[in-house]
Design an enzyme around this catalytic site. Structure first.
Site, PDB file in Angstrom:
ATOM      1  N   VAL A  10       0.840  -1.210   0.000  1.00 11.58           N
ATOM      2  CA  VAL A  10       0.000   0.000   0.000  1.00 11.58           C
ATOM      3  C   VAL A  10       0.875   1.260   0.000  1.00 11.58           C
ATOM      4  O   VAL A  10       0.607   2.222  -0.736  1.00 11.58           O
ATOM      5  CB  VAL A  10      -0.953   0.008   1.219  1.00 11.58           C
ATOM      6  N   LYS A  34      -7.402  -1.736   9.131  1.00  7.64           N
ATOM      7  CA  LYS A  34      -8.704  -2.124   9.711  1.00  7.64           C
ATOM      8  C   LYS A  34      -8.548  -2.793  11.057  1.00  7.64           C
ATOM      9  O   LYS A  34      -9.404  -2.661  11.931  1.00  7.64           O
ATOM     10  CB  LYS A  34      -9.467  -3.044   8.773  1.00  7.64           C
ATOM     11  N   GLU A  78     -10.509   5.076   4.237  1.00  6.78           N
ATOM     12  CA  GLU A  78     -11.182   4.445   3.089  1.00  6.78           C
ATOM     13  C   GLU A  78     -10.507   3.156   2.645  1.00  6.78           C
ATOM     14  O   GLU A  78     -11.177   2.172   2.299  1.00  6.78           O
ATOM     15  CB  GLU A  78     -11.229   5.430   1.909  1.00  6.78           C
ATOM     16  N   VAL A 101     -11.309  -0.641   4.249  1.00  9.26           N
ATOM     17  CA  VAL A 101     -12.492  -1.480   4.001  1.00  9.26           C
ATOM     18  C   VAL A 101     -12.709  -1.647   2.502  1.00  9.26           C
ATOM     19  O   VAL A 101     -12.932  -0.673   1.781  1.00  9.26           O
ATOM     20  CB  VAL A 101     -13.759  -0.865   4.642  1.00  9.26           C
ATOM     21  N   LYS A 135     -13.492  -5.415   8.956  1.00  4.19           N
ATOM     22  CA  LYS A 135     -14.096  -4.446   8.018  1.00  4.19           C
ATOM     23  C   LYS A 135     -15.598  -4.291   8.303  1.00  4.19           C
ATOM     24  O   LYS A 135     -16.130  -3.184   8.291  1.00  4.19           O
ATOM     25  CB  LYS A 135     -13.890  -4.925   6.577  1.00  4.19           C
ATOM     26  N   GLY A 193      -4.499  -4.753  -3.231  1.00  2.05           N
ATOM     27  CA  GLY A 193      -3.502  -4.464  -4.255  1.00  2.05           C
ATOM     28  C   GLY A 193      -3.033  -3.024  -4.180  1.00  2.05           C
ATOM     29  O   GLY A 193      -3.702  -2.155  -3.626  1.00  2.05           O
TER      30      GLY A 193
HETATM   31  N1  LIG Z   1      -2.085  -5.215   0.799  1.00  2.00           N
HETATM   32  C1  LIG Z   1      -3.319  -4.817   0.542  1.00  2.00           C
HETATM   33  O1  LIG Z   1      -3.839  -5.034  -0.566  1.00  2.00           O
HETATM   34  C2  LIG Z   1      -4.107  -4.087   1.585  1.00  2.00           C
HETATM   35  C3  LIG Z   1      -5.448  -3.735   1.308  1.00  2.00           C
HETATM   36  C4  LIG Z   1      -6.162  -2.976   2.235  1.00  2.00           C
HETATM   37  C5  LIG Z   1      -5.571  -2.625   3.430  1.00  2.00           C
HETATM   38  N2  LIG Z   1      -4.282  -3.019   3.689  1.00  2.00           N
HETATM   39  C6  LIG Z   1      -3.715  -2.608   4.971  1.00  2.00           C
HETATM   40  O2  LIG Z   1      -2.640  -1.712   4.713  1.00  2.00           O
HETATM   41  C7  LIG Z   1      -1.651  -1.851   5.715  1.00  2.00           C
HETATM   42  C8  LIG Z   1      -0.319  -2.191   5.054  1.00  2.00           C
HETATM   43  O3  LIG Z   1      -0.450  -3.387   4.318  1.00  2.00           O
HETATM   44  P1  LIG Z   1       0.648  -3.850   3.238  1.00  2.00           P
HETATM   45  O4  LIG Z   1       0.049  -4.996   2.519  1.00  2.00           O
HETATM   46  O5  LIG Z   1       1.140  -2.686   2.457  1.00  2.00           O
HETATM   47  O6  LIG Z   1       1.790  -4.396   4.213  1.00  2.00           O
HETATM   48  P2  LIG Z   1       3.281  -4.803   3.838  1.00  2.00           P
HETATM   49  O7  LIG Z   1       3.444  -4.953   2.371  1.00  2.00           O
HETATM   50  O8  LIG Z   1       3.653  -5.919   4.725  1.00  2.00           O
HETATM   51  O9  LIG Z   1       4.131  -3.522   4.280  1.00  2.00           O
HETATM   52  C9  LIG Z   1       4.281  -3.134   5.598  1.00  2.00           C
HETATM   53  C10 LIG Z   1       5.279  -2.001   5.662  1.00  2.00           C
HETATM   54  O10 LIG Z   1       5.396  -1.577   7.026  1.00  2.00           O
HETATM   55  C11 LIG Z   1       6.761  -1.442   7.348  1.00  2.00           C
HETATM   56  N3  LIG Z   1       6.957  -1.670   8.769  1.00  2.00           N
HETATM   57  C12 LIG Z   1       6.723  -2.793   9.478  1.00  2.00           C
HETATM   58  N4  LIG Z   1       7.039  -2.603  10.774  1.00  2.00           N
HETATM   59  C13 LIG Z   1       7.475  -1.338  10.856  1.00  2.00           C
HETATM   60  C14 LIG Z   1       7.979  -0.544  11.909  1.00  2.00           C
HETATM   61  N5  LIG Z   1       8.077  -1.024  13.150  1.00  2.00           N
HETATM   62  N6  LIG Z   1       8.324   0.717  11.644  1.00  2.00           N
HETATM   63  C15 LIG Z   1       8.239   1.237  10.404  1.00  2.00           C
HETATM   64  N7  LIG Z   1       7.776   0.534   9.359  1.00  2.00           N
HETATM   65  C16 LIG Z   1       7.425  -0.728   9.588  1.00  2.00           C
HETATM   66  C17 LIG Z   1       7.485  -2.469   6.496  1.00  2.00           C
HETATM   67  O11 LIG Z   1       8.843  -2.087   6.358  1.00  2.00           O
HETATM   68  P3  LIG Z   1       9.897  -2.903   5.431  1.00  2.00           P
HETATM   69  O12 LIG Z   1       9.371  -2.765   4.026  1.00  2.00           O
HETATM   70  O13 LIG Z   1      11.174  -2.195   5.609  1.00  2.00           O
HETATM   71  O14 LIG Z   1       9.874  -4.304   5.913  1.00  2.00           O
HETATM   72  C18 LIG Z   1       6.682  -2.387   5.197  1.00  2.00           C
HETATM   73  O15 LIG Z   1       7.209  -1.366   4.369  1.00  2.00           O
HETATM   74  C19 LIG Z   1      -2.172  -2.944   6.667  1.00  2.00           C
HETATM   75  O16 LIG Z   1      -2.871  -2.332   7.707  1.00  2.00           O
HETATM   76  C20 LIG Z   1      -3.132  -3.724   5.785  1.00  2.00           C
HETATM   77  O17 LIG Z   1      -4.132  -4.384   6.528  1.00  2.00           O
HETATM   78  C21 LIG Z   1      -3.556  -3.729   2.797  1.00  2.00           C
END
Ligand SMILES: NC(=O)c1ccc[n+]([C@@H]2O[C@H](COP(=O)([O-])OP(=O)(O)OC[C@H]3O[C@@H](n4cnc5c(N)ncnc54)[C@H](OP(=O)(O)O)[C@@H]3O)[C@@H](O)[C@H]2O)c1
Length: 428
Positions: free
Chosen positions: A15, A107, A131, A134, A207, A304
């Protein structure tokens, strides 16, 4: 020159990088729509040295997201780390404390701490927008809080976990077992590191709890979302349901009843011809029902980089434009603690059972159902070669309590082998 809106973005995963990329690609478009430039001041993630595929040298950096949240040169803290506690929560609290607005996709954090964060934000005169939390790219929060603000919302339902819908769709279309479809989804990277968050219904339950709060003016109450995952769904159920004109979906339903707020995230049968029944693969769908508008169906990508960045930026642009709404659509102090209701709404149920093949067996089952006040809508018996026969029954509307009484009653009949499968039919 108008004052830019300055962002601090914590979390540079799917994200986070989607959001940075969108801002880099669309700087002029964003400025035109927001009426002011939207700029990135600084970033934070765990590993500064990680290659992330986009130029990031122009931005400041903080190893600690709390330090980023407190920087005096940011206006909005964008939390894209994840996790219901820990650094994400600490940093959001710090940001509000330091007078920043917050945009988050988290969420889990809001399902657990939404009320406290909303109260903190409002006391500080700040906003929290979510936004992207969810149904990914679907603008469902905006639709509920703004587009449908004049309605009494009667029901919210939807498929809000694309990974589960992918697994169920693959079982249905490719004839895979649950285990095979699960492994395929995991291999494609569709499941969280802890897959129970997806297949156990927890992620989608978070959600639903957020939507229910906005829809019914209640405090977020994730603890009272009745959760049931898709792990017990078999290929036999998928086939039998299809045969009876239904599809199996992990469906969230939130409804205010005479007995209180009912929130469920569980496998349900939906008519195959309904919008929910036709939903394939990883796509999400949210159905909103209001007393004036009737029914609204929103469909789109639930996850995504692109879809979530789209949602994050919609929130950022609202803040840049000066649109400031309470977190859950009305002041946090006015949100009521809802009385939780379980299984208050009657529904038809689908039953699949193995009946011993002897005269009078079906009559005994029908009698047990009748004794519990349940009438049969449709019944189907399949050909078989062994001593038991698979039988499917769709009941007329009944309560879960009456159904549980009948399920218990089957044990004493001596004609039902094993534990019958019972799945609610939800008309979408
Ligand atoms: N993926 C989706 O499609 C999606 C959809 C809707 C909502 N979300 C929500 O969006 C959020 C992020 O999801 P994501 O899929 O993007 O996760 P992700 O790809 O696992 O990325 C998490 C990021 O957080 C960083 N991080 C972890 N611990 C940290 C810390 N202590 N201090 C600073 N940075 C830290 C990580 O750093 P590093 O890169 O250096 O490891 C990484 O860049 C979550 O709440 C998820 O539920 C995701």
């Amino acid at each position: 020159m108008t004052t830019p809106l300055r962002l601090g973005i914590a979390g540079l995963g799917t994200v986070g990088m989607g959001t940075v990329g969108l801002i880099q690609r669309h700087a002029a478009l964003l400025a035109a729509r927001a009426g002011r430039p939207i700029t990135i001041t600084a970033l934070s993630a765990r590993n500064r040295g990680k290659a992330r595929g986009l130029p990031l040298d122009a931005y400041g950096w903080e190893d600690d997201p709390v330090a980023l949240a407190r920087r005096p040169d940011i206006d909005v803290f964008v939390e894209l780390i994840g996790g219901h506690d820990g650094p994400a929560l600490d940093a959001c609290i710090a940001a509000l404390d330091a007078g920043k607005d917050v945009v988050t996709a988290n969420k889990a954090m809001l399902a657990h701490h939404g009320q406290a964060l909303a109260e903190q934000a409002e006391a500080a005169g700040r906003v929290i927008r979510f936004e992207a939390a969810v149904a990914g790219g679907i603008p469902v929060i905006k639709t509920l809080t703004e587009g449908l603000a004049g309605n009494e919302i009667t029901r919210v339902l939807g498929v809000m976990n694309g990974s589960c819908n992918y697994i169920l769709t693959r079982m249905e279309t490719a004839g895979l077992s649950y285990a095979e479809a699960f492994d395929e989804a995991r291999g494609l990277g569709y499941l969280e590191a802890d897959p129970n968050l997806d297949v156990g219904g927890i992620d989608a339950g978070h959600k639903l709890a957020l939507l229910a709060a906005i829809a019914f003016g209640t405090r977020v109450d994730f603890a009272n979302v009745a959760l049931e995952g898709i792990g017990s769904i078999t290929i036999e159920d998928i086939r039998a349901a299809a045969d009876m004109g239904y599809k199996v979906k992990l469906l969230g339903v939130a409804q205010m009843t005479g007995r209180g707020l009912e929130q469920r995230m569980s496998p349900c049968l939906v008519p195959a011809t309904s919008p929910l029944g036709q939903l394939q693969g990883g796509t999400n769908m949210v159905v909103l029902e209001g007393d004036s508008v009737g029914q609204i169906v929103l469909r789109g990508p639930g996850a995504g980089a692109g879809p979530t960045a789209s949602a994050v930026m919609a929130d950022v642009i609202d803040i840049a434009r000066g649109l400031r709404l309470p977190t859950f659509g009305q002041p946090a102090a006015t949100l009521r603690a809802a009385r939780p209701a379980r299984a208050a709404v009657a529904a038809p149920y689908y039953l699949r059972m193995q009946l011993v093949d002897k005269p009078g067996a079906l009559a005994k089952v029908a009698r047990v159902l009748g004794d519990s006040g349940i009438s049969i809508d449709r019944m189907r018996q399949y050909g078989h070669e062994d001593t038991t026969a698979p039988v499917l029954i769709v009941t007329h509307k009944t309560t879960r309590g009456a159904l549980d009484e009948a399920l218990a009653g089957f044990e004493g009949t001596g004609v039902v082998e094993g534990v019958p499968v019972a799945i609610r039919v939800e008309v979408g």
